[in-house]
Scaffold this motif. Structure first.
Motif, PDB file in Angstrom:
ATOM      1  N   SER A   1      36.846  29.662  46.280  1.00  0.00           N
ATOM      2  CA  SER A   1      36.442  28.820  47.415  1.00  0.00           C
ATOM      3  C   SER A   1      35.617  29.620  48.426  1.00  0.00           C
TER       4      SER A   1
ATOM      5  N   THR B   1      36.921  23.133  43.566  1.00  0.00           N
ATOM      6  CA  THR B   1      38.056  24.033  43.793  1.00  0.00           C
ATOM      7  C   THR B   1      39.375  23.288  43.960  1.00  0.00           C
TER       8      THR B   1
ATOM      9  N   SER C   1      33.570  24.578  46.403  1.00  0.00           N
ATOM     10  CA  SER C   1      33.569  25.935  46.942  1.00  0.00           C
ATOM     11  C   SER C   1      32.767  26.072  48.231  1.00  0.00           C
TER      12      SER C   1
END
Lengths: 425, 425
Positions: free
Chosen positions: B247, B256, B270
């Motif tokens: 992330s 993510t 991310s």
């Protein structure tokens, strides 16, 4: 004999394989449980040969077994006693047993005891020798091998047997069923079945650690962690119990044994009882598979082997499509493994009702090799086999093609005998 | 933003997933290990909703958790305290945690602790509640559920943690690698991975039974035998640790998190940190799979769920082709499962270097879902999901199709933000 009659006899035979309900009940010294075993008997793999024809790893293992058991002072002495018949060399298959590779088994060596509760038969196979493949199984005899054999006999096996008996035994059928859905073929790959067996024993020991003394408990835990192919010998004994149950059905051409000695391939069919049908082995270089380290097929030779009993009940190469992790050690690709198993339906009598292959939409494994179908089609059973080195040792694994001549000889004999015994309608 | 730039950012993000080296280190009360946890916090699955929007099994589980933890006298009291904010209801994902189905977690409840030693992150997930699916996890609250929760908290978890710590923890990566070759997808099927975890603990206990008192040892053995999906919560926490590491890479559209509440699907990417992109859930009747007993899709409803974190690291539905035993609970046939996984390579950034699929000639699982590729192609991630009943309970499992709108919203936002922040070349 009509096709209908053939079908009936084969159906009778294969139903005994299909209904087989093997339970892994005990680990015990061969002398205590194997029928016809004597203190001066050595069991080995394959249709029997005169002593002088045993060579390479198989000869080495037989000599080593004689010395280990105290039947001879040294290898020369063993050689003389084997030649004279003072030590009786016998085929495993005539004693309800099957041998992994060399298959050597003596009086004091521990065997797995599998009781087929549906058929009432029992199958035996020597307990896995442990973590190292420098072993009698692989045709090696050394001080290290002797030490490991003694450790398994004196420490591991008694503990193993005690725990197993305390649990009432391990039903084999559910293990095979589950393992086929976890990538095992139950011949060359036992990753899942070995884990399930190990879980069975460890779970019992966690609940009752006092079942065995602390040192033996730890030795057993180590053995269970290290022994490769831990379940193979159980699957072999289970298949032997089923195959023996299927034996002796008049007119049936269902294969009940396939074996290798160092020199020959041989098989038995149900309708012809204990008679062996033999053929020379193909060159070791024909093995298609993957070798470890830098070995080439030139380094290979046969040391015997009866783990092919798993194929007689529909496992191993016949169940290739269940075991894509073996692809390098089998037909090469998942697609080729599917094709392999699909081809096997053309030479088998039935499908197993519980042993199923997820990749084939849960179709049952091809079960009951029909020697007449092999003779007619020229399609031979697909066999997953361990590869061994010329002078003993583990070299890898591959796909073995048995000689069709042995199947044709059995099929011809079946036809000839049925003509003479008035078995036709 | 150019494609090349996107690729670079996504590559940075996905490499953190690929290199992740999670170790299952401990089992401990959430209050002792989960960041930001307080005695009056309840974690639950999904992007947060106002209290009044929680309904069905998820609402029931939250109320039950409040009563179980002693935060409220009864369900009415819990309702009032949740409405007033006296009890803080928080999304698992903001605390390094992930929730299985309802995902409810309170201070005293045991969680698995997975440490990603390559990335330095930690992931948490409540320890499996045990054998019965009448559980808070599945949205059921009853005296039996309370009793089982207390048993796991007071007896099982301390023993589990003690044994696990004594072994130095269980490296997750080798377990996932092996389990993929044994038919697990690591989301809906954990037959192999659960067995490997169980072996790890039982083996340690056999060698050192004194690690825990006899009663707790037997309780742990029983729990390990009965708990379905034993490894799922470990795989989830491991995936969370990897996803958190991935992330925060500016410009990356690698997914993510994907989560369900009872009302919404939501995801994170991310490059946009903790921001949720939400969309309404498809009708439960759209779930394609198999239901137990006589349940029909009319009986189903959502109760939340964050096990989809396994798909963000390439497991679960993305690894469908590794798990033919799930065929009835997924795309229907082995062929369709292969097609499913193959389609996923079109919306992922990379392949995992170690997590490989035997049926695809050991190709790595598709890894790192690219939100822009999903938005462009309309192909959404394949998700293996447990099916839950309207008022709580386990109904089966199937293939869930997440709403593409959430992916498009995230992709649009990425594009818009990059335009405003001057990230272009």
């Amino acid at each position: 004999m009509s096709v209908a009659e053939t079908t009936t006899a084969d159906t009778v035979a294969v139903r005994r394989i299909q209904r087989s309900d093997p339970v892994f009940e005990d680990v015990a010294p061969a002398g205590e449980v194997v029928p016809g075993m004597t203190r001066r008997t050595i069991l080995t793999s394959g249709a029997p040969l005169p002593w002088h024809r045993y060579r390479g790893g198989q000869r080495q293992a037989i000599l080593g077994a004689a010395v280990f058991e105290g039947l001879a002072a040294d290898e020369d002495d063993a050689d003389a006693r084997l030649a004279s018949g003072d030590i009786a060399l016998r085929p495993c298959h005539d004693h309800g047993a099957v041998g992994s590779l060399t298959g050597v088994t003596t009086w004091s060596m521990p065997v797995v005891v599998v009781h087929d509760r549906a058929n009432g038969t029992r199958g035996f196979c020597r307990l896995n020798e442990g973590g190292s493949t420098e072993s009698l199984t692989f045709g090696v005899w050394s001080e290290g091998v002797a030490k490991q054999l003694a450790h398994v006999r004196d420490v591991v096996a008694p503990a193993f047997g005690a725990v197993l008996r305390a649990t009432g035994g391990l039903p084999v059928r559910p293990v095979v069923r589950r393992a086929l859905a976890m990538g095992d073929d139950l011949h060359s790959r036992h990753t899942a079945s070995g884990a399930l067996l190990r879980l069975h024993l460890l779970d019992a020991l966690v609940r009752e650690p006092g079942l065995v003394p602390p040192d033996a408990r730890r030795a057993l835990a180590e053995y269970l962690e290290e022994a490769e192919y831990l379940f193979l010998h159980v699957a072999m004994a289970a298949s032997k119990a089923a195959a023996d149950a299927a034996s002796g059905v008049p007119g049936s051409g269902v294969v009940t044994a396939m074996v290798l000695s160092c020199d020959e391939f041989a098989l038995r069919v149900s309708g012809l009882g204990r008679e062996w049908f033999r053929a020379p082995l193909p060159p070791p270089a024909d093995l298609r598979g993957r070798l470890f380290d830098d070995w080439t097929t030139d380094d290979l030779d046969y040391v015997g082997g009866e783990s092919l009993i798993t194929e007689t009940t529909g496992l191993g190469g016949l169940a290739a499509a269940a075991s894509f992790p073996l692809q390098d050690f089998s037909a090469g690709t998942p697609e080729a493994m599917v094709e392999l198993t699909e081809r096997m339906y053309g030479i088998t009598v039935a499908e197993h009702p519980e042993y199923r292959i997820p990749a084939l939409r849960y179709r049952g494994v091809p079960c009951g090799i029909d020697v007449r179908a092999v003779a007619t089609t020229g399609i031979v059973p697909a066999i997953h086999l361990g590869a061994t080195l010329r002078h003993g040792g583990h070299a890898g694994a591959g796909l073995f093609t048995p000689p069709v001549a042995a199947f044709r000889a059995a099929a011809d004999t079946l036809t000839a005998r049925s003509g003479h015994t008035g078995e036709q309608p």
